[in-house]
Motif scaffolding. Structure first.
Motif, PDB file in Angstrom:
ATOM      1  N   GLN A 126     -17.721  20.848  -7.728  1.00  0.00           N
ATOM      2  CA  GLN A 126     -16.891  21.710  -6.883  1.00  0.00           C
ATOM      3  C   GLN A 126     -15.460  21.758  -7.399  1.00  0.00           C
ATOM      4  O   GLN A 126     -14.842  22.826  -7.438  1.00  0.00           O
ATOM      5  CB  GLN A 126     -16.907  21.214  -5.432  1.00  0.00           C
ATOM      6  N   ALA A 127     -14.920  20.616  -7.805  1.00  0.00           N
ATOM      7  CA  ALA A 127     -13.553  20.581  -8.335  1.00  0.00           C
ATOM      8  C   ALA A 127     -13.445  21.451  -9.588  1.00  0.00           C
ATOM      9  O   ALA A 127     -12.482  22.216  -9.745  1.00  0.00           O
ATOM     10  CB  ALA A 127     -13.137  19.145  -8.642  1.00  0.00           C
ATOM     11  N   LYS A 128     -14.420  21.359 -10.458  1.00  0.00           N
ATOM     12  CA  LYS A 128     -14.395  22.174 -11.682  1.00  0.00           C
ATOM     13  C   LYS A 128     -14.476  23.659 -11.357  1.00  0.00           C
ATOM     14  O   LYS A 128     -13.840  24.479 -12.018  1.00  0.00           O
ATOM     15  CB  LYS A 128     -15.517  21.750 -12.628  1.00  0.00           C
ATOM     16  N   GLN A 129     -15.233  24.017 -10.332  1.00  0.00           N
ATOM     17  CA  GLN A 129     -15.301  25.427  -9.917  1.00  0.00           C
ATOM     18  C   GLN A 129     -13.941  25.896  -9.399  1.00  0.00           C
ATOM     19  O   GLN A 129     -13.500  26.994  -9.739  1.00  0.00           O
ATOM     20  CB  GLN A 129     -16.374  25.610  -8.840  1.00  0.00           C
ATOM     21  N   LYS A 150      -4.807  23.796  -4.854  1.00  0.00           N
ATOM     22  CA  LYS A 150      -6.044  24.497  -4.474  1.00  0.00           C
ATOM     23  C   LYS A 150      -7.168  23.501  -4.180  1.00  0.00           C
ATOM     24  O   LYS A 150      -7.935  23.678  -3.233  1.00  0.00           O
ATOM     25  CB  LYS A 150      -6.489  25.466  -5.574  1.00  0.00           C
ATOM     26  N   ILE A 151      -7.259  22.468  -4.999  1.00  0.00           N
ATOM     27  CA  ILE A 151      -8.295  21.455  -4.774  1.00  0.00           C
ATOM     28  C   ILE A 151      -8.024  20.724  -3.458  1.00  0.00           C
ATOM     29  O   ILE A 151      -8.940  20.508  -2.655  1.00  0.00           O
ATOM     30  CB  ILE A 151      -8.377  20.464  -5.951  1.00  0.00           C
ATOM     31  N   LEU A 152      -6.774  20.362  -3.225  1.00  0.00           N
ATOM     32  CA  LEU A 152      -6.421  19.664  -1.993  1.00  0.00           C
ATOM     33  C   LEU A 152      -6.670  20.544  -0.772  1.00  0.00           C
ATOM     34  O   LEU A 152      -7.174  20.069   0.257  1.00  0.00           O
ATOM     35  CB  LEU A 152      -4.959  19.211  -2.039  1.00  0.00           C
ATOM     36  N   SER A 153      -6.368  21.816  -0.884  1.00  0.00           N
ATOM     37  CA  SER A 153      -6.627  22.751   0.213  1.00  0.00           C
ATOM     38  C   SER A 153      -8.122  22.775   0.533  1.00  0.00           C
ATOM     39  O   SER A 153      -8.519  22.729   1.703  1.00  0.00           O
ATOM     40  CB  SER A 153      -6.139  24.151  -0.170  1.00  0.00           C
ATOM     41  N   TRP A 154      -8.953  22.840  -0.501  1.00  0.00           N
ATOM     42  CA  TRP A 154     -10.403  22.816  -0.301  1.00  0.00           C
ATOM     43  C   TRP A 154     -10.806  21.520   0.412  1.00  0.00           C
ATOM     44  O   TRP A 154     -11.620  21.535   1.329  1.00  0.00           O
ATOM     45  CB  TRP A 154     -11.127  22.923  -1.642  1.00  0.00           C
ATOM     46  N   ALA A 155     -10.215  20.398  -0.017  1.00  0.00           N
ATOM     47  CA  ALA A 155     -10.558  19.103   0.567  1.00  0.00           C
ATOM     48  C   ALA A 155     -10.256  19.067   2.067  1.00  0.00           C
ATOM     49  O   ALA A 155     -11.054  18.550   2.850  1.00  0.00           O
ATOM     50  CB  ALA A 155      -9.808  17.982  -0.153  1.00  0.00           C
ATOM     51  N   LYS A 201       2.427  31.799 -17.445  1.00  0.00           N
ATOM     52  CA  LYS A 201       3.647  31.373 -16.758  1.00  0.00           C
ATOM     53  C   LYS A 201       3.447  31.195 -15.255  1.00  0.00           C
ATOM     54  O   LYS A 201       4.135  30.405 -14.631  1.00  0.00           O
ATOM     55  CB  LYS A 201       4.768  32.364 -17.037  1.00  0.00           C
ATOM     56  N   ASN A 202       2.510  31.923 -14.678  1.00  0.00           N
ATOM     57  CA  ASN A 202       2.311  31.846 -13.231  1.00  0.00           C
ATOM     58  C   ASN A 202       1.252  30.823 -12.831  1.00  0.00           C
ATOM     59  O   ASN A 202       0.879  30.749 -11.668  1.00  0.00           O
ATOM     60  CB  ASN A 202       1.948  33.225 -12.664  1.00  0.00           C
ATOM     61  N   LYS A 203       0.753  30.040 -13.774  1.00  0.00           N
ATOM     62  CA  LYS A 203      -0.256  29.023 -13.494  1.00  0.00           C
ATOM     63  C   LYS A 203       0.334  27.642 -13.773  1.00  0.00           C
ATOM     64  O   LYS A 203       0.909  27.413 -14.842  1.00  0.00           O
ATOM     65  CB  LYS A 203      -1.517  29.230 -14.335  1.00  0.00           C
ATOM     66  N   THR A 204       0.183  26.740 -12.797  1.00  0.00           N
ATOM     67  CA  THR A 204       0.721  25.397 -12.945  1.00  0.00           C
ATOM     68  C   THR A 204      -0.301  24.366 -12.512  1.00  0.00           C
ATOM     69  O   THR A 204      -1.204  24.653 -11.723  1.00  0.00           O
ATOM     70  CB  THR A 204       1.982  25.209 -12.074  1.00  0.00           C
ATOM     71  N   LEU A 205      -0.124  23.162 -12.991  1.00  0.00           N
ATOM     72  CA  LEU A 205      -0.982  22.065 -12.587  1.00  0.00           C
ATOM     73  C   LEU A 205      -0.801  21.787 -11.094  1.00  0.00           C
ATOM     74  O   LEU A 205      -1.774  21.531 -10.383  1.00  0.00           O
ATOM     75  CB  LEU A 205      -0.657  20.817 -13.414  1.00  0.00           C
ATOM     76  N   VAL A 206       0.412  21.869 -10.596  1.00  0.00           N
ATOM     77  CA  VAL A 206       0.670  21.684  -9.164  1.00  0.00           C
ATOM     78  C   VAL A 206      -0.109  22.715  -8.349  1.00  0.00           C
ATOM     79  O   VAL A 206      -0.733  22.383  -7.336  1.00  0.00           O
ATOM     80  CB  VAL A 206       2.180  21.766  -8.854  1.00  0.00           C
ATOM     81  N   LEU A 230     -13.425  12.687   5.934  1.00  0.00           N
ATOM     82  CA  LEU A 230     -13.071  12.644   4.526  1.00  0.00           C
ATOM     83  C   LEU A 230     -13.377  14.004   3.933  1.00  0.00           C
ATOM     84  O   LEU A 230     -14.387  14.619   4.270  1.00  0.00           O
ATOM     85  CB  LEU A 230     -13.899  11.557   3.825  1.00  0.00           C
ATOM     86  N   GLY A 231     -12.510  14.470   3.079  1.00  0.00           N
ATOM     87  CA  GLY A 231     -12.762  15.735   2.414  1.00  0.00           C
ATOM     88  C   GLY A 231     -12.353  15.649   0.966  1.00  0.00           C
ATOM     89  O   GLY A 231     -11.172  15.656   0.658  1.00  0.00           O
ATOM     90  N   GLU A 232     -13.328  15.514   0.116  1.00  0.00           N
ATOM     91  CA  GLU A 232     -13.032  15.426  -1.308  1.00  0.00           C
ATOM     92  C   GLU A 232     -14.132  16.144  -2.071  1.00  0.00           C
ATOM     93  O   GLU A 232     -15.303  15.849  -1.883  1.00  0.00           O
ATOM     94  CB  GLU A 232     -12.964  13.962  -1.732  1.00  0.00           C
TER      95      GLU A 232
END
Length: 159
Positions: free
Chosen positions: A148-151, A112-117, A102-107, A141-143
Motif C-alpha cells: 500500500q505504501a508503494k502504491q 500522503k502516506i501519513l494521511s492514508w494511515a 519542483k512540485n514534488k517533495t519527500l515531505v 493503529l493505521g499503518e
C-alpha cells in the motif's frame, strides 16, 4: 535546502553544471553537487572530463531524496517509508525523473502516506493491547503495509 542554486530537474542540474564547468568555476560546481546530494568527487570527475554529465537521473533523484531526508530528520517508520521511496526510484527510470520535479517533495510524499494511515485506522485486538501492557479500552493503529505504501508513493510522484 536548495538555497544557493534552487530546486532543479535533472536536465537543469546538468545544464548548470555544464555552465560552471565551462566557466572553470570548480568550487561552485562542487557546491552545486553537494546542494543536490551528490558527492564532491562526482563534481571533480565531471570537471576532469572523466564522466560526461554531473548526474544521471538515478543519481539526481537519490541525491534530492538524500537532501530532503537530511532536512526532515525522520525516525521510526518514516525511515522505512523513505526506504520504500528510494527502492522505487532505483527500480523505475520514470520515477527518477518525477522525483526531481519542483512540485514534488519527500515531505509531500510522506504526508500522503501519513494521511492514508490516519484514514485507515483499525482496532487492535484486545489481547494484543493487554499483552502490550497498555491500559486503554480501545487502541487503533493505521499503518500501510509495504504494498500500500508503494502504491501511495507511486501515485504521489505521478505514476
Amino acid at each position: 535546502m536548495f538555497d544557493k542554486f534552487g530546486n532543479m530537474t535533472t536536465e537543469e542540474l546538468n545544464l548548470a553544471a555544464a555552465g560552471l564547468k565551462e566557466e572553470g568555476d570548480i568550487s561552485s560546481l562542487k557546491a552545486l553537487a553537494l546542494e543536490n546530494g551528490l558527492d564532491e568527487m562526482d563534481a571533480e570527475d565531471y570537471a576532469d572530463g572523466l564522466i560526461e554529465e554531473l548526474a544521471s537521473p538515478l543519481m539526481a533523484a537519490l541525491g534530492k531524496l538524500k537532501v530532503e531526508e537530511e532536512a526532515l530528520r525522520p525516525q521510526g517508520i518514516l525511515n522505512d517509508w523513505i526506504g520504500y521511496v528510494r527502492f522505487q526510484v532505483s527500480q523505475n527510470p520514470d520515477m527518477q525523473v518525477k522525483v526531481r520535479k519542483k512540485n514534488k517533495t519527500l515531505v509531500g510524499c510522506i504526508g500522503k502516506i501519513l494521511s492514508w494511515a490516519f484514514k485507515n485506522q483499525w482496532t487492535v485486538p484486545a489481547e494484543i493491547v493487554k499483552a502490550a501492557g497498555v491500559n486503554a479500552s480501545k487502541v487503533t493503529l493505521g499503518e500501510p503495509d509495504m504494498r500500500q505504501a508503494k502504491q501511495i508513493i507511486s501515485e504521489y510522484y505521478g505514476g
